[in-house]
Design a protein around this motif. Sequence first.
Motif, short mmCIF file in Angstrom:
data_model
loop_
_atom_site.label_atom_id
_atom_site.label_comp_id
_atom_site.label_asym_id
_atom_site.label_seq_id
_atom_site.Cartn_x
_atom_site.Cartn_y
_atom_site.Cartn_z
N ASP A 35 0.94 -1.43 -0.31
CA ASP A 35 0.14 -0.10 0.37
C ASP A 35 1.09 1.34 0.03
OD1 ASP A 35 -2.16 1.94 0.43
OD2 ASP A 35 -2.94 0.44 0.92
N ARG A 40 -1.91 3.88 6.11
CA ARG A 40 -2.09 2.47 5.94
C ARG A 40 -0.62 1.51 6.25
NH1 ARG A 40 -5.98 4.10 2.77
NH2 ARG A 40 -4.81 4.00 0.53
N GLY A 112 -1.81 5.57 11.33
CA GLY A 112 -2.01 4.11 10.97
C GLY A 112 -1.12 3.73 12.50
#
Length: 137
Positions: A35, A40, A112
């Motif tokens: 990703d 993420r 994240g």
Amino acid sequence: MTAIEAPLVAQRLGRRLSAWGAGSVLAGTVLASCDSSPARRAFGLQTAGWGAIDLAIAGVGALSSKPPTAASLRRLLWINAGLDVLYIAAGAHVAVRKPRFGGRITADQALGHGAAVVVQGAALLGLDTTHARMIGG
């Protein structure tokens, strides 16, 4: 809920922690590698790291030659549950406040990392409290 002997509860917990850890390592590694989103990727890195620690803890527990007593396992699990609540709070703080840690991470990465700590802490809280309540004696 039917009470279960402490050594059996410890075995069940070890298997479940191993499964959670392995899944976290796998999912986190895939997310961190595939990703391009900083949030993420950070979530994946944090998830894989926690999964590796979970696997190590489960491995140490499986290698222990002395079975736990009901009192000692129950106490350990409730202490861990308290720590899990702290993990959740710390992760939520990082996800919401997005500290930069002296410029070492971006706000997106903080989101994240923090979100992953919340997820891991919540899963561990579920495991610890569920297994603490299973113990007989």
